[in-house]
Design a protein around this motif. Structure first.
Motif, PDB file in Angstrom:
ATOM      1  N   LYS A  41      40.724  16.556  45.238  1.00  0.00           N
ATOM      2  CA  LYS A  41      41.035  17.179  43.949  1.00  0.00           C
ATOM      3  C   LYS A  41      42.545  17.246  43.783  1.00  0.00           C
ATOM      4  O   LYS A  41      43.256  17.700  44.667  1.00  0.00           O
ATOM      5  N   ASN A  42      43.043  16.767  42.639  1.00  0.00           N
ATOM      6  CA  ASN A  42      44.494  16.743  42.438  1.00  0.00           C
ATOM      7  C   ASN A  42      44.962  17.728  41.380  1.00  0.00           C
ATOM      8  O   ASN A  42      46.039  17.588  40.824  1.00  0.00           O
ATOM      9  N   SER A  43      44.132  18.726  41.095  1.00  0.00           N
ATOM     10  CA  SER A  43      44.556  19.786  40.183  1.00  0.00           C
ATOM     11  C   SER A  43      44.728  21.076  40.976  1.00  0.00           C
ATOM     12  O   SER A  43      43.941  21.363  41.877  1.00  0.00           O
ATOM     13  N   TYR A  44      45.769  21.812  40.663  1.00  0.00           N
ATOM     14  CA  TYR A  44      46.148  22.996  41.448  1.00  0.00           C
ATOM     15  C   TYR A  44      45.977  24.274  40.631  1.00  0.00           C
ATOM     16  O   TYR A  44      46.306  24.312  39.442  1.00  0.00           O
ATOM     17  N   THR A  45      45.462  25.311  41.303  1.00  0.00           N
ATOM     18  CA  THR A  45      45.408  26.644  40.706  1.00  0.00           C
ATOM     19  C   THR A  45      46.074  27.620  41.667  1.00  0.00           C
ATOM     20  O   THR A  45      46.066  27.415  42.889  1.00  0.00           O
ATOM     21  N   SER A  46      46.645  28.678  41.135  1.00  0.00           N
ATOM     22  CA  SER A  46      47.444  29.596  41.947  1.00  0.00           C
ATOM     23  C   SER A  46      46.621  30.367  42.973  1.00  0.00           C
ATOM     24  O   SER A  46      47.185  30.967  43.889  1.00  0.00           O
ATOM     25  N   ASP A  47      45.284  30.362  42.851  1.00  0.00           N
ATOM     26  CA  ASP A  47      44.457  31.093  43.812  1.00  0.00           C
ATOM     27  C   ASP A  47      43.930  30.193  44.933  1.00  0.00           C
ATOM     28  O   ASP A  47      43.102  30.619  45.742  1.00  0.00           O
ATOM     29  N   MET A  48      44.421  28.949  45.009  1.00  0.00           N
ATOM     30  CA  MET A  48      43.954  28.050  46.060  1.00  0.00           C
ATOM     31  C   MET A  48      44.426  28.515  47.427  1.00  0.00           C
ATOM     32  O   MET A  48      45.551  28.985  47.575  1.00  0.00           O
ATOM     33  N   THR A  49      43.553  28.402  48.418  1.00  0.00           N
ATOM     34  CA  THR A  49      43.890  28.785  49.785  1.00  0.00           C
ATOM     35  C   THR A  49      44.448  27.592  50.547  1.00  0.00           C
ATOM     36  O   THR A  49      44.399  26.444  50.076  1.00  0.00           O
ATOM     37  N   THR A  50      44.974  27.846  51.754  1.00  0.00           N
ATOM     38  CA  THR A  50      45.453  26.765  52.608  1.00  0.00           C
ATOM     39  C   THR A  50      44.322  25.798  52.930  1.00  0.00           C
ATOM     40  O   THR A  50      44.518  24.582  52.954  1.00  0.00           O
ATOM     41  N   GLU A  51      43.136  26.348  53.172  1.00  0.00           N
ATOM     42  CA  GLU A  51      41.980  25.500  53.456  1.00  0.00           C
ATOM     43  C   GLU A  51      41.663  24.586  52.280  1.00  0.00           C
ATOM     44  O   GLU A  51      41.303  23.418  52.455  1.00  0.00           O
ATOM     45  N   ASP A  52      41.794  25.106  51.066  1.00  0.00           N
ATOM     46  CA  ASP A  52      41.560  24.273  49.879  1.00  0.00           C
ATOM     47  C   ASP A  52      42.554  23.119  49.819  1.00  0.00           C
ATOM     48  O   ASP A  52      42.189  21.980  49.515  1.00  0.00           O
ATOM     49  N   LEU A  53      43.819  23.416  50.106  1.00  0.00           N
ATOM     50  CA  LEU A  53      44.858  22.396  50.024  1.00  0.00           C
ATOM     51  C   LEU A  53      44.703  21.336  51.124  1.00  0.00           C
ATOM     52  O   LEU A  53      45.097  20.185  50.932  1.00  0.00           O
ATOM     53  N   LEU A  54      44.154  21.734  52.271  1.00  0.00           N
ATOM     54  CA  LEU A  54      44.003  20.793  53.386  1.00  0.00           C
ATOM     55  C   LEU A  54      42.731  19.954  53.269  1.00  0.00           C
ATOM     56  O   LEU A  54      42.554  18.998  54.030  1.00  0.00           O
ATOM     57  N   GLU A  55      41.866  20.289  52.330  1.00  0.00           N
ATOM     58  CA  GLU A  55      40.621  19.533  52.170  1.00  0.00           C
ATOM     59  C   GLU A  55      40.930  18.086  51.786  1.00  0.00           C
ATOM     60  O   GLU A  55      41.689  17.813  50.855  1.00  0.00           O
ATOM     61  N   GLY A  56      40.358  17.150  52.528  1.00  0.00           N
ATOM     62  CA  GLY A  56      40.582  15.736  52.255  1.00  0.00           C
ATOM     63  C   GLY A  56      41.828  15.162  52.887  1.00  0.00           C
ATOM     64  O   GLY A  56      42.159  13.994  52.667  1.00  0.00           O
ATOM     65  N   VAL A  57      42.542  15.965  53.691  1.00  0.00           N
ATOM     66  CA  VAL A  57      43.771  15.512  54.338  1.00  0.00           C
ATOM     67  C   VAL A  57      43.490  15.312  55.834  1.00  0.00           C
ATOM     68  O   VAL A  57      42.855  16.157  56.471  1.00  0.00           O
ATOM     69  N   LYS A  58      43.982  14.214  56.391  1.00  0.00           N
ATOM     70  CA  LYS A  58      43.710  13.876  57.789  1.00  0.00           C
ATOM     71  C   LYS A  58      44.968  13.350  58.450  1.00  0.00           C
ATOM     72  O   LYS A  58      45.800  12.703  57.809  1.00  0.00           O
ATOM     73  N   ALA A  59      45.127  13.639  59.740  1.00  0.00           N
ATOM     74  CA  ALA A  59      46.279  13.146  60.508  1.00  0.00           C
ATOM     75  C   ALA A  59      45.770  12.424  61.753  1.00  0.00           C
ATOM     76  O   ALA A  59      45.001  12.995  62.532  1.00  0.00           O
ATOM     77  N   VAL A  60      46.197  11.163  61.932  1.00  0.00           N
ATOM     78  CA  VAL A  60      45.766  10.357  63.076  1.00  0.00           C
ATOM     79  C   VAL A  60      46.996   9.758  63.752  1.00  0.00           C
ATOM     80  O   VAL A  60      47.859   9.182  63.078  1.00  0.00           O
ATOM     81  N   ASP A  61      47.058   9.883  65.072  1.00  0.00           N
ATOM     82  CA  ASP A  61      48.168   9.345  65.851  1.00  0.00           C
ATOM     83  C   ASP A  61      47.684   8.133  66.651  1.00  0.00           C
ATOM     84  O   ASP A  61      46.543   8.104  67.138  1.00  0.00           O
ATOM     85  N   LYS A  62      48.544   7.113  66.788  1.00  0.00           N
ATOM     86  CA  LYS A  62      48.146   5.891  67.484  1.00  0.00           C
ATOM     87  C   LYS A  62      47.787   6.150  68.941  1.00  0.00           C
ATOM     88  O   LYS A  62      46.922   5.486  69.502  1.00  0.00           O
ATOM     89  N   ARG A  63      48.468   7.112  69.555  1.00  0.00           N
ATOM     90  CA  ARG A  63      48.204   7.395  70.972  1.00  0.00           C
ATOM     91  C   ARG A  63      47.226   8.547  71.171  1.00  0.00           C
ATOM     92  O   ARG A  63      46.385   8.514  72.054  1.00  0.00           O
ATOM     93  N   ASP A  64      47.355   9.585  70.347  1.00  0.00           N
ATOM     94  CA  ASP A  64      46.580  10.802  70.573  1.00  0.00           C
ATOM     95  C   ASP A  64      45.311  10.882  69.736  1.00  0.00           C
ATOM     96  O   ASP A  64      44.520  11.806  69.900  1.00  0.00           O
ATOM     97  N   GLY A  65      45.122   9.937  68.836  1.00  0.00           N
ATOM     98  CA  GLY A  65      43.921   9.952  68.013  1.00  0.00           C
ATOM     99  C   GLY A  65      44.011  10.975  66.881  1.00  0.00           C
ATOM    100  O   GLY A  65      45.085  11.214  66.329  1.00  0.00           O
ATOM    101  N   ASP A  66      42.898  11.584  66.568  1.00  0.00           N
ATOM    102  CA  ASP A  66      42.834  12.543  65.458  1.00  0.00           C
ATOM    103  C   ASP A  66      43.555  13.839  65.838  1.00  0.00           C
ATOM    104  O   ASP A  66      43.170  14.524  66.773  1.00  0.00           O
ATOM    105  N   VAL A  67      44.624  14.137  65.112  1.00  0.00           N
ATOM    106  CA  VAL A  67      45.377  15.369  65.357  1.00  0.00           C
ATOM    107  C   VAL A  67      45.381  16.238  64.086  1.00  0.00           C
ATOM    108  O   VAL A  67      46.336  16.954  63.814  1.00  0.00           O
ATOM    109  N   SER A  68      44.289  16.138  63.331  1.00  0.00           N
ATOM    110  CA  SER A  68      44.199  16.881  62.073  1.00  0.00           C
ATOM    111  C   SER A  68      44.274  18.387  62.280  1.00  0.00           C
ATOM    112  O   SER A  68      44.631  19.124  61.355  1.00  0.00           O
ATOM    113  N   ALA A  69      43.953  18.848  63.493  1.00  0.00           N
ATOM    114  CA  ALA A  69      44.020  20.284  63.771  1.00  0.00           C
ATOM    115  C   ALA A  69      45.448  20.814  63.669  1.00  0.00           C
ATOM    116  O   ALA A  69      45.657  22.011  63.481  1.00  0.00           O
ATOM    117  N   SER A  70      46.429  19.905  63.793  1.00  0.00           N
ATOM    118  CA  SER A  70      47.829  20.333  63.717  1.00  0.00           C
ATOM    119  C   SER A  70      48.341  20.402  62.285  1.00  0.00           C
ATOM    120  O   SER A  70      49.465  20.852  62.051  1.00  0.00           O
TER     121      SER A  70
END
Length: 250
Positions: A41-70
């Motif tokens: 979702k690319n529309s923002y409302t002022s009551d969005m939480t951090t979890e809402d903003l992180l939805e659909g976002v992923k981080a992957v490292d070539k050596r460490d694999g999925d580091v989305s927890a960071s």
């Protein structure tokens, strides 16, 4: 004999250099890749939480694999008109290599005067709401007897220097000529005249100058205290500190 000794020492030096070079090449110096799903979702409302903003976002490292927890949301900057925000995502791998990317979202409501603090999902529980209401009543009572410390040029300077010190090495540094100014009612201001310097490990100052974003408004005809926030995002997606200029209209 001395000739062979020189040859041996040269061979050892070359070998040591090769080993050091090999070790250097094997060091992990690249941060993870942050990807944002096309379906996010690319529309923002002022009551969005951090979890809402992180939805659909992923981080992957070539050596460490999925580091989305960071993954974290470092900041949310509204644009000058208040109809769009820039979300700054940060992730790091196990070698502490940090990556930042920015994501632009349209606003479903005008965000003039918006603050960049995001909420967690627990902020929406009924229990927390009751607690916050009680604390608010208590704070309102205390505020009658206590006044906020007055902002001065020195305090503003210290506040901004601390923010710059906390930046990562690859982040741009945004400097203003002053961080606190008092003007007479009706005095017109040139907002870019307060920019002193922008430094980055890759982009030139002139390139970054064209990318300056300024949020906040100043009503020069109405006495009061106003804040303008200056920042840039470099070509690698690294966001600078938000340099805050406090303007007091008297």
């Amino acid at each position: 004999m001395r000739k062979w000794l020189i040859v041996l020492m040269a061979a050892v030096a070359i070998g040591a250099t090769g080993i050091l070079g090999w070790l250097y090449m094997r060091q992990d110096r690249k941060g993870p890749e942050i990807t944002i799903a096309e379906s996010k979702k690319n529309s923002y409302t002022s009551d969005m939480t951090t979890e809402d903003l992180l939805e659909g976002v992923k981080a992957v490292d070539k050596r460490d694999g999925d580091v989305s927890a960071s993954l974290t949301v470092e900041n949310v900057y509204p644009n000058e008109k208040g109809d769009e925000v820039t979300v700054v995502y940060v992730a790091k791998d196990n070698s502490n290599n940090v990556t930042k990317v920015t994501y632009h979202m349209t606003s479903e409501g005008n965000l003039m005067g918006f603050t960049s603090e995001t909420k967690t999902s627990s902020d929406n529980t009924d229990t927390d709401a009751e607690t916050d209401e009680a604390l608010q009543d208590e704070n309102e009572t205390d505020s009658e007897d206590e006044e906020e410390p007055e902002m001065t040029e020195e305090k503003a300077q210290e506040r901004e220097e601390e923010k710059i010190d906390q930046l990562n090495p690859q982040d741009p540094r945004f400097y203003l000529n002053t961080y606190y100014v008092e003007i007479a009612k009706g005095t017109q201001i040139d907002r870019l005249s307060y920019v002193k310097d922008i430094q980055d490990d890759k982009d030139s100052t002139s390139d970054l100058y064209r990318k300056i974003q300024i949020t906040g408004t100043v009503d020069v005809n109405t006495p009061g205290t106003y804040e303008l926030t200056y920042y840039v995002v470099d070509s690698n997606g690294n966001a600078s500190n938000g340099a805050v200029l406090t303007i007091v209209v008297k």
